[in-house]
Design an enzyme around this catalytic site. Sequence first.
Site, PDB file in Angstrom:
ATOM      1  N   THR A  68       0.805  -1.227   0.000  1.00  0.00           N
ATOM      2  CA  THR A  68       0.000   0.000   0.000  1.00  0.00           C
ATOM      3  C   THR A  68       0.839   1.279   0.000  1.00  0.00           C
ATOM      4  O   THR A  68       0.292   2.362   0.156  1.00  0.00           O
ATOM      5  CB  THR A  68      -0.923   0.010   1.226  1.00  0.00           C
ATOM      6  OG1 THR A  68      -0.124  -0.092   2.420  1.00  0.00           O
ATOM      7  CG2 THR A  68      -1.908  -1.149   1.188  1.00  0.00           C
ATOM      8  N   GLU A  69       2.129   1.172  -0.204  1.00  0.00           N
ATOM      9  CA  GLU A  69       2.997   2.340  -0.078  1.00  0.00           C
ATOM     10  C   GLU A  69       2.606   3.479  -1.016  1.00  0.00           C
ATOM     11  O   GLU A  69       2.618   4.645  -0.632  1.00  0.00           O
ATOM     12  CB  GLU A  69       4.460   1.934  -0.315  1.00  0.00           C
ATOM     13  CG  GLU A  69       5.365   2.141   0.882  1.00  0.00           C
ATOM     14  CD  GLU A  69       5.005   1.235   2.050  1.00  0.00           C
ATOM     15  OE1 GLU A  69       5.648   1.340   3.105  1.00  0.00           O
ATOM     16  OE2 GLU A  69       4.077   0.436   1.945  1.00  0.00           O
ATOM     17  N   LEU A  70       2.280   3.160  -2.264  1.00  0.00           N
ATOM     18  CA  LEU A  70       1.955   4.235  -3.197  1.00  0.00           C
ATOM     19  C   LEU A  70       0.685   4.977  -2.798  1.00  0.00           C
ATOM     20  O   LEU A  70       0.502   6.138  -3.183  1.00  0.00           O
ATOM     21  CB  LEU A  70       1.810   3.685  -4.625  1.00  0.00           C
ATOM     22  CG  LEU A  70       3.111   3.362  -5.359  1.00  0.00           C
ATOM     23  CD1 LEU A  70       2.838   3.005  -6.817  1.00  0.00           C
ATOM     24  CD2 LEU A  70       4.106   4.520  -5.289  1.00  0.00           C
TER      25      LEU A  70
END
Length: 243
Positions: A122-124
């Site tokens: 989920t970093e982006l």
Amino acid sequence: MITTETHGDIAVLRLDHGKVNALDLELCDAITRAVGSTEADAIVLAGAGRAFSAGVDLRRIVAGGADYVAAFLPALSKAFLAVFDCPRPVVAAVGGSAIAGGCVLAAAADHRVMSGGGIGLTELLVGVPFPVAALEIIRHAVGHRAASLANTGVVLDPAGALAIGLVDEVVTADELLPRALARATAFARIPAAAFALTKEQVHRPARTSVEALRTTDDPRVIALWQTPERLAAIAAYLDALSR
């Protein structure tokens, strides 16, 4: 921070850090030390409480600022690679959410058993990229599906993760640790030198990419995480979550 349980020749290393085993500098260093120092024939990596690991501790990122980021991101990659490069078999027992860095940590294992929670990159969605080691570990685990996982930030349930090979088995909560121990025991029966060399060979394309790209890619990753604009955006994201 990490508890160790011994089951015969198998070591269960359990992340036990806060409510959701969020990855901060201290936990990353502890993972690296624990995996590197074990003398067991195989390792089961698990999480205490309701999560395997909910990923990077973003509150520490905001509080620590640019200097903390500069120390933390290399330690994060080192922890991922400690698991990925471990010459002993490593089985991840994913009994709850494995999000972002938690997903990468699970993917670094040789075999993944999951019983519940969600798993995904989920970093982006927070507006920050992963270091190259994280992406190459995910690419090793799921091949061409790595791009979709990274770009969409989708969080999969156990069945969805099984369908794309992000996990290898789905079991009930009661079956999780026994199944992970059984898989680790089966791996441990393989002659250790043969297992270690085969693992090195199988991982070589990913490790070659990591070493080729770290000096150019990782400084750009760190720089993006360090910008005042990005730190402010992470703070706003955390604020929105708390409402």
